[in-house]
Design a protein around this motif. Structure first.
Motif, PDB file in Angstrom:
ATOM      1  N   VAL A 170       0.859  -1.178   0.000  1.00  0.00           N
ATOM      2  CA  VAL A 170       0.000   0.000   0.000  1.00  0.00           C
ATOM      3  C   VAL A 170       0.897   1.231   0.000  1.00  0.00           C
ATOM      4  CG1 VAL A 170      -1.817   1.263   1.202  1.00  0.00           C
ATOM      5  CG2 VAL A 170      -1.789  -1.249   1.268  1.00  0.00           C
ATOM      6  N   LYS A 171       0.700   2.112  -0.985  1.00  0.00           N
ATOM      7  CA  LYS A 171       1.560   3.282  -1.126  1.00  0.00           C
ATOM      8  C   LYS A 171       0.743   4.545  -1.345  1.00  0.00           C
ATOM      9  CE  LYS A 171       5.262   3.358  -3.668  1.00  0.00           C
ATOM     10  NZ  LYS A 171       6.240   3.805  -2.650  1.00  0.00           N
ATOM     11  N   THR A 172       1.233   5.629  -0.770  1.00  0.00           N
ATOM     12  CA  THR A 172       0.824   6.972  -1.159  1.00  0.00           C
ATOM     13  C   THR A 172       2.079   7.670  -1.676  1.00  0.00           C
ATOM     14  OG1 THR A 172       1.294   7.981   0.997  1.00  0.00           O
ATOM     15  CG2 THR A 172      -0.888   6.959   0.706  1.00  0.00           C
ATOM     16  N   ASP A 173       1.996   8.952  -1.907  1.00  0.00           N
ATOM     17  CA  ASP A 173       3.175   9.680  -2.399  1.00  0.00           C
ATOM     18  C   ASP A 173       4.314   9.661  -1.390  1.00  0.00           C
ATOM     19  OD1 ASP A 173       1.887  10.281  -4.752  1.00  0.00           O
ATOM     20  OD2 ASP A 173       1.276  12.297  -4.127  1.00  0.00           O
ATOM     21  N   THR A 174       3.975   9.484  -0.106  1.00  0.00           N
ATOM     22  CA  THR A 174       5.008   9.622   0.927  1.00  0.00           C
ATOM     23  C   THR A 174       5.135   8.424   1.856  1.00  0.00           C
ATOM     24  OG1 THR A 174       3.455  10.728   2.440  1.00  0.00           O
ATOM     25  CG2 THR A 174       4.723  12.133   0.944  1.00  0.00           C
ATOM     26  N   THR A 175       4.266   7.432   1.744  1.00  0.00           N
ATOM     27  CA  THR A 175       4.210   6.353   2.731  1.00  0.00           C
ATOM     28  C   THR A 175       4.116   4.998   2.046  1.00  0.00           C
ATOM     29  OG1 THR A 175       3.103   7.832   4.294  1.00  0.00           O
ATOM     30  CG2 THR A 175       2.960   5.467   4.749  1.00  0.00           C
ATOM     31  N   THR A 176       4.837   4.017   2.590  1.00  0.00           N
ATOM     32  CA  THR A 176       4.831   2.660   2.053  1.00  0.00           C
ATOM     33  C   THR A 176       4.593   1.668   3.191  1.00  0.00           C
ATOM     34  OG1 THR A 176       6.387   3.262   0.301  1.00  0.00           O
ATOM     35  CG2 THR A 176       6.162   0.916   0.798  1.00  0.00           C
ATOM     36  N   ILE A 177       3.543   0.873   3.064  1.00  0.00           N
ATOM     37  CA  ILE A 177       3.174  -0.118   4.078  1.00  0.00           C
ATOM     38  C   ILE A 177       3.035  -1.479   3.408  1.00  0.00           C
ATOM     39  CG2 ILE A 177       1.351  -0.865   5.675  1.00  0.00           C
ATOM     40  CD1 ILE A 177       0.747   2.079   6.204  1.00  0.00           C
ATOM     41  N   ILE A 178       3.510  -2.518   4.091  1.00  0.00           N
ATOM     42  CA  ILE A 178       3.298  -3.894   3.666  1.00  0.00           C
ATOM     43  C   ILE A 178       2.286  -4.536   4.599  1.00  0.00           C
ATOM     44  CG2 ILE A 178       4.339  -6.171   3.372  1.00  0.00           C
ATOM     45  CD1 ILE A 178       5.206  -4.306   1.252  1.00  0.00           C
ATOM     46  N   LEU A 179       1.234  -5.121   4.034  1.00  0.00           N
ATOM     47  CA  LEU A 179       0.278  -5.910   4.796  1.00  0.00           C
ATOM     48  C   LEU A 179       0.620  -7.380   4.594  1.00  0.00           C
ATOM     49  CD1 LEU A 179      -3.031  -4.093   3.724  1.00  0.00           C
ATOM     50  CD2 LEU A 179      -1.628  -3.630   5.751  1.00  0.00           C
ATOM     51  N   ASP A 180       1.110  -8.036   5.635  1.00  0.00           N
ATOM     52  CA  ASP A 180       1.483  -9.447   5.638  1.00  0.00           C
ATOM     53  C   ASP A 180       2.724  -9.707   4.785  1.00  0.00           C
ATOM     54  OD1 ASP A 180      -0.512 -10.074   7.423  1.00  0.00           O
ATOM     55  OD2 ASP A 180      -1.893 -10.866   5.932  1.00  0.00           O
ATOM     56  N   LEU A 181       3.419 -10.811   5.134  1.00  0.00           N
ATOM     57  CA  LEU A 181       4.664 -11.196   4.449  1.00  0.00           C
ATOM     58  C   LEU A 181       4.721 -12.719   4.372  1.00  0.00           C
ATOM     59  CD1 LEU A 181       7.520  -8.855   5.775  1.00  0.00           C
ATOM     60  CD2 LEU A 181       6.932  -9.261   3.395  1.00  0.00           C
ATOM     61  N   GLY A 182       3.838 -13.304   3.582  1.00  0.00           N
ATOM     62  CA  GLY A 182       3.768 -14.749   3.468  1.00  0.00           C
ATOM     63  C   GLY A 182       4.913 -15.338   2.656  1.00  0.00           C
ATOM     64  N   PRO A 183       4.969 -16.677   2.585  1.00  0.00           N
ATOM     65  CA  PRO A 183       6.059 -17.349   1.879  1.00  0.00           C
ATOM     66  C   PRO A 183       6.183 -16.910   0.423  1.00  0.00           C
ATOM     67  CG  PRO A 183       4.773 -18.926   3.146  1.00  0.00           C
ATOM     68  CD  PRO A 183       4.034 -17.634   3.207  1.00  0.00           C
ATOM     69  N   GLY A 184       7.399 -16.592   0.022  1.00  0.00           N
ATOM     70  CA  GLY A 184       7.676 -16.211  -1.354  1.00  0.00           C
ATOM     71  C   GLY A 184       7.498 -14.741  -1.658  1.00  0.00           C
ATOM     72  N   THR A 185       7.040 -13.949  -0.694  1.00  0.00           N
ATOM     73  CA  THR A 185       6.693 -12.563  -1.013  1.00  0.00           C
ATOM     74  C   THR A 185       7.885 -11.609  -0.989  1.00  0.00           C
ATOM     75  OG1 THR A 185       6.111 -12.057   1.298  1.00  0.00           O
ATOM     76  CG2 THR A 185       4.360 -12.882  -0.136  1.00  0.00           C
ATOM     77  N   MET A 186       8.928 -11.957  -0.245  1.00  0.00           N
ATOM     78  CA  MET A 186      10.061 -11.042  -0.159  1.00  0.00           C
ATOM     79  C   MET A 186      10.703 -10.842  -1.524  1.00  0.00           C
ATOM     80  SD  MET A 186      11.662  -9.135   1.983  1.00  0.00           S
ATOM     81  CE  MET A 186      13.195  -8.203   1.952  1.00  0.00           C
ATOM     82  N   GLY A 187      10.927 -11.933  -2.245  1.00  0.00           N
ATOM     83  CA  GLY A 187      11.525 -11.811  -3.574  1.00  0.00           C
ATOM     84  C   GLY A 187      10.622 -11.078  -4.541  1.00  0.00           C
ATOM     85  N   GLN A 188       9.312 -11.346  -4.469  1.00  0.00           N
ATOM     86  CA  GLN A 188       8.376 -10.666  -5.355  1.00  0.00           C
ATOM     87  C   GLN A 188       8.292  -9.178  -5.044  1.00  0.00           C
ATOM     88  OE1 GLN A 188       6.982 -12.130  -8.063  1.00  0.00           O
ATOM     89  NE2 GLN A 188       8.350 -13.772  -7.421  1.00  0.00           N
ATOM     90  N   LEU A 189       8.399  -8.828  -3.774  1.00  0.00           N
ATOM     91  CA  LEU A 189       8.346  -7.426  -3.375  1.00  0.00           C
ATOM     92  C   LEU A 189       9.411  -6.607  -4.088  1.00  0.00           C
ATOM     93  CD1 LEU A 189       7.144  -5.272  -1.424  1.00  0.00           C
ATOM     94  CD2 LEU A 189       8.864  -6.013   0.245  1.00  0.00           C
ATOM     95  N   MET A 190      10.574  -7.219  -4.324  1.00  0.00           N
ATOM     96  CA  MET A 190      11.676  -6.498  -4.960  1.00  0.00           C
ATOM     97  C   MET A 190      11.378  -6.129  -6.406  1.00  0.00           C
ATOM     98  SD  MET A 190      14.975  -8.561  -3.517  1.00  0.00           S
ATOM     99  CE  MET A 190      15.053  -9.091  -1.810  1.00  0.00           C
ATOM    100  N   ASN A 191      10.358  -6.739  -6.993  1.00  0.00           N
ATOM    101  CA  ASN A 191       9.956  -6.347  -8.344  1.00  0.00           C
ATOM    102  C   ASN A 191       9.246  -4.997  -8.364  1.00  0.00           C
ATOM    103  OD1 ASN A 191      10.858  -8.678  -9.742  1.00  0.00           O
ATOM    104  ND2 ASN A 191       9.072  -9.820  -9.021  1.00  0.00           N
ATOM    105  N   TYR A 192       8.843  -4.506  -7.194  1.00  0.00           N
ATOM    106  CA  TYR A 192       8.014  -3.296  -7.133  1.00  0.00           C
ATOM    107  C   TYR A 192       8.665  -2.157  -6.350  1.00  0.00           C
ATOM    108  CZ  TYR A 192       4.706  -6.751  -8.721  1.00  0.00           C
ATOM    109  OH  TYR A 192       4.100  -7.752  -9.445  1.00  0.00           O
ATOM    110  N   ILE A 193       9.410  -2.503  -5.310  1.00  0.00           N
ATOM    111  CA  ILE A 193      10.076  -1.472  -4.511  1.00  0.00           C
ATOM    112  C   ILE A 193      11.390  -2.027  -3.976  1.00  0.00           C
ATOM    113  CG2 ILE A 193       7.943  -0.310  -3.772  1.00  0.00           C
ATOM    114  CD1 ILE A 193       8.409  -1.687  -1.006  1.00  0.00           C
TER     115      ILE A 193
END
Length: 258
Positions: free
Chosen positions: A24-47
């Motif tokens: 979840v992002k706004t212009d100034t804030t970035t929040i992650i809701l949950d961090l299930g299996p496999g998500t850390m690597g996928q997250l790097m595709n976006y931020i």
């Protein structure tokens, strides 16, 4: 607010992607809701994970939190130097649960990577320009629905894992988007107090006056067409099914153009 689905497979990672995690992002804030299996690597595709301002865990089942250790490793051993602690909000003892996942002893407190906060229904916190409120969810372990209000008054509610309860209706009241789990099919899954069917998700959305229903956490063996049909029987508004990489702009129509 912009919502990006990092992973949405229910109860485990699936053939199409990772388990539960939502950016979840706004212009100034970035929040992650949950961090299930496999998500850390996928997250790097976006931020860059270093950009995360807070991690909010709906509950501490492994399919929603396992990659917190990946985040810990990233923050501790980043080649440019340790990144420092990020706030982690969860029901229950997030520090103890992280030790369990990491296989670490009581001497490990992760203070260089995380600052753990325990939250319960009725609590509220502010992260940057996003206000978060926590509501009761029905699940075998302590679990919460999360209501996020952005800088324009837009509201995104995330059900977490739950069955029908009044806490979900309150959390989703007039939400612009309800990101709601629907792991069960009514004709197949009769056990209660674990997950929603599409029909019960639609019931909550109708009672809450939700503007858009986004179904998620479908297990690999759950048919999205069946779940959508069930939801359409109880909710007349727009319905979509979350897919990895899906992006959604959450806006409050009454504030648009203001």
């Amino acid at each position: 607010m912009k919502l990006t689905v990092i992973g949405c497979s229910g109860s485990m990672s699936g053939p199409k992607g990772a388990a539960s995690a939502y950016l979840v992002k706004t212009d100034t804030t970035t929040i992650i809701l949950d961090l299930g299996p496999g998500t850390m690597g996928q997250l790097m595709n976006y931020i860059d994970p270093a950009e995360v301002d807070a991690i909010v865990l709906s509950h501490l089942h492994t399919d929603h939190v396992a990659d917190i250790i990946g985040m810990q490793v990233y923050r501790r051993w980043f080649p440019g130097g340790p990144l420092g602690p990020v706030d982690v909000y969860s029901p229950g003892d997030g520090l103890f649960r992280t030790r369990q996942i990491g296989g670490d002893g009581p001497e490990e407190n992760y203070e260089g990577e995380f600052t753990f906060h325990t939250v319960a229904q009725g609590d509220s916190v502010t992260v940057g320009d996003i206000d978060l409120e926590f509501f009761h969810a029905v699940h075998p372990v302590p679990a919460l629905a999360i209501r996020l209000t952005g800088p324009g008054g837009e509201v995104l509610t995330y059900s977490g894992d739950t069955d029908y309860c009044e806490g979900q209706v309150a959390a989703a009241k007039d939400a612009d988007m309800y990101l709601c789990e629907a792991a069960f099919e009514a004709s197949r899954d009769t056990v209660r107090d674990i997950h929603l069917t599409g029909g019960r998700a639609g019931q909550i959305a109708t009672e809450a006056g939700v503007k858009n229903l986004l179904l998620t956490h479908l297990q690999p063996w759950t048919d999205p067409d069946v779940v959508c049909q069930e939801a359409r029987a109880t909710y007349s508004g727009p319905i979509a099914v979350a897919n990895p990489g899906g992006t959604f702009h959450v806006a409050n129509p009454s504030r648009m153009g203001a």
